[in-house]
Design a protein around this motif. Structure first.
Motif, mmCIF file in Angstrom:
data_model
loop_
_atom_site.group_PDB
_atom_site.id
_atom_site.type_symbol
_atom_site.label_atom_id
_atom_site.label_comp_id
_atom_site.label_asym_id
_atom_site.label_seq_id
_atom_site.Cartn_x
_atom_site.Cartn_y
_atom_site.Cartn_z
ATOM 1 N N PHE A 44 -0.531 -10.441 11.255
ATOM 2 C CA PHE A 44 0.516 -9.919 10.397
ATOM 3 C C PHE A 44 0.132 -10.186 8.947
ATOM 4 C CE2 PHE A 44 2.611 -10.879 14.417
ATOM 5 C CZ PHE A 44 3.333 -9.721 14.645
ATOM 6 N N ARG A 45 1.004 -9.768 8.024
ATOM 7 C CA ARG A 45 0.727 -10.014 6.601
ATOM 8 C C ARG A 45 0.701 -11.506 6.303
ATOM 9 N NH1 ARG A 45 4.294 -6.593 2.596
ATOM 10 N NH2 ARG A 45 2.895 -7.681 1.165
ATOM 11 N N SER A 46 1.459 -12.293 7.068
ATOM 12 C CA SER A 46 1.475 -13.744 6.864
ATOM 13 C C SER A 46 0.257 -14.423 7.456
ATOM 14 C CB SER A 46 2.752 -14.341 7.481
ATOM 15 O OG SER A 46 2.828 -14.021 8.855
ATOM 16 N N LEU A 155 -1.564 -10.612 -1.397
ATOM 17 C CA LEU A 155 -2.319 -11.730 -1.963
ATOM 18 C C LEU A 155 -1.983 -11.939 -3.431
ATOM 19 C CD1 LEU A 155 -5.865 -11.153 -0.388
ATOM 20 C CD2 LEU A 155 -4.152 -12.833 0.300
ATOM 21 N N SER A 156 -1.819 -10.837 -4.169
ATOM 22 C CA SER A 156 -1.489 -10.948 -5.587
ATOM 23 C C SER A 156 -0.123 -11.598 -5.785
ATOM 24 C CB SER A 156 -1.499 -9.557 -6.238
ATOM 25 O OG SER A 156 -2.784 -8.968 -6.156
ATOM 26 N N ARG A 159 -0.511 -15.171 -5.504
ATOM 27 C CA ARG A 159 -1.508 -15.714 -6.433
ATOM 28 C C ARG A 159 -2.752 -16.218 -5.709
ATOM 29 N NH1 ARG A 159 2.213 -19.070 -10.818
ATOM 30 N NH2 ARG A 159 3.537 -17.294 -11.433
ATOM 31 N N GLN A 160 -3.262 -15.392 -4.814
ATOM 32 C CA GLN A 160 -4.474 -15.722 -4.076
ATOM 33 C C GLN A 160 -5.608 -14.791 -4.498
ATOM 34 O OE1 GLN A 160 -3.779 -15.892 0.140
ATOM 35 N NE2 GLN A 160 -1.943 -17.142 -0.059
ATOM 36 N N GLU A 161 -6.828 -15.188 -4.155
ATOM 37 C CA GLU A 161 -8.022 -14.442 -4.547
ATOM 38 C C GLU A 161 -8.050 -13.071 -3.862
ATOM 39 O OE1 GLU A 161 -11.194 -13.275 -6.450
ATOM 40 O OE2 GLU A 161 -10.294 -15.234 -6.825
ATOM 41 N N THR A 162 -8.290 -12.020 -4.643
ATOM 42 C CA THR A 162 -8.293 -10.652 -4.112
ATOM 43 C C THR A 162 -9.612 -9.914 -4.340
ATOM 44 O OG1 THR A 162 -7.378 -9.758 -6.170
ATOM 45 C CG2 THR A 162 -5.793 -10.461 -4.493
ATOM 46 N N SER A 163 -10.593 -10.568 -4.963
ATOM 47 C CA SER A 163 -11.817 -9.873 -5.381
ATOM 48 C C SER A 163 -12.522 -9.183 -4.220
ATOM 49 C CB SER A 163 -12.781 -10.861 -6.053
ATOM 50 O OG SER A 163 -12.196 -11.416 -7.188
ATOM 51 N N ARG A 164 -12.692 -9.909 -3.110
ATOM 52 C CA ARG A 164 -13.433 -9.325 -1.983
ATOM 53 C C ARG A 164 -12.739 -8.067 -1.470
ATOM 54 N NH1 ARG A 164 -14.234 -11.822 4.107
ATOM 55 N NH2 ARG A 164 -15.556 -10.135 4.894
#
Length: 222
Positions: A44-46, A155-156, A159-164
């Motif tokens: 899931f999204r979580s 993720l945004s 506030r988590q990393e989204t670069s990949r």
């Protein structure tokens, strides 16, 4: 040639967006059912939710180096009454289904009170293994554009990393046009006169150019 290329690009987009993701998820569920029938899981999204015997486990992220992040373990008794909740920042696989959890906050529910404990390090035995987690966790390259966009938003917000995921998103948007680019790159090598010779050199140059484009695309993606 452009018309043929656009058709192939459209076919590539349709397969990559609708056929491949659904097929990958179905294959993962089939493999899990065949190899580990005692585990029930869903993403899931979580994050990843897993039923492990009478426990329910939530894993936010699974890293390739057999490390899991933000682990929540909900422990139930035989009558399915909630007995404990354990929250761990990270978990590292040791051996034989044994995990080492770090920075654990455990809440135990007893008859008339609730006990909260903070444990720097704890060991947790589970049917989960890196092979099972790898089967269950869909990698970004196998997600559809809409799934990638929704997950990046999630993720945004946290506030988590989204670069990949952003790199994969743009790669999937641009990739269908790469078919057209490759066809245009091959066009100059398609016309030749047999009497002029040099056919082998033209073929080799065309192959080298195509491989160079592919490798450059992967290199700049990383």
């Amino acid at each position: 040639l452009v018309q043929i290329g656009l058709t192939l690009s459209l076919v590539t987009f349709v397969i990559g967006e609708f056929v491949a993701p659904a097929s990958e998820q179905a294959a993962q569920k089939l493999r899990l059912k065949a190899t580990s029938s005692n585990v029930i899981a869903q993403a899931f999204r979580s994050g990843l939710w897993v039923k492990d015997d009478t426990n329910f486990v939530n894993v936010a992220r699974v890293m390739p180096e057999t490390v899991i992040h933000e682990v929540k373990i909900y422990e139930f008794d035989s009558d399915y009454r909630l007995r404990a909740i354990s929250l761990a920042k990270t978990g590292e696989y040791q051996l034989e289904n044994l995990w080492r959890l770090k920075d654990v906050v455990q809440t135990r529910f007893e008859e008339n009170r609730t006990i909260v404990s903070r444990i720097p390090e704890a060991y947790w035995r589970s049917v989960l293994s890196p092979s099972i987690l790898n089967v269950l966790m869909v990698v970004p390259e196998q997600m559809s554009l809409w799934e990638l966009y929704s997950y990046i938003e999630h993720l945004s917000e946290n506030r988590q990393e989204t670069s990949r995921y952003e790199i994969v998103l743009w790669s999937k948007i641009i990739y269908p046009f790469a078919v057209l680019v490759m066809m245009v790159l091959a066009l100059p090598f398609a016309y030749f006169q047999v009497r002029e010779g040099g056919l082998g050199g033209k073929i080799f140059t065309g192959i080298t150019l195509g491989m160079g484009f592919h490798l450059a695309n992967r290199l700049f993606g990383h």
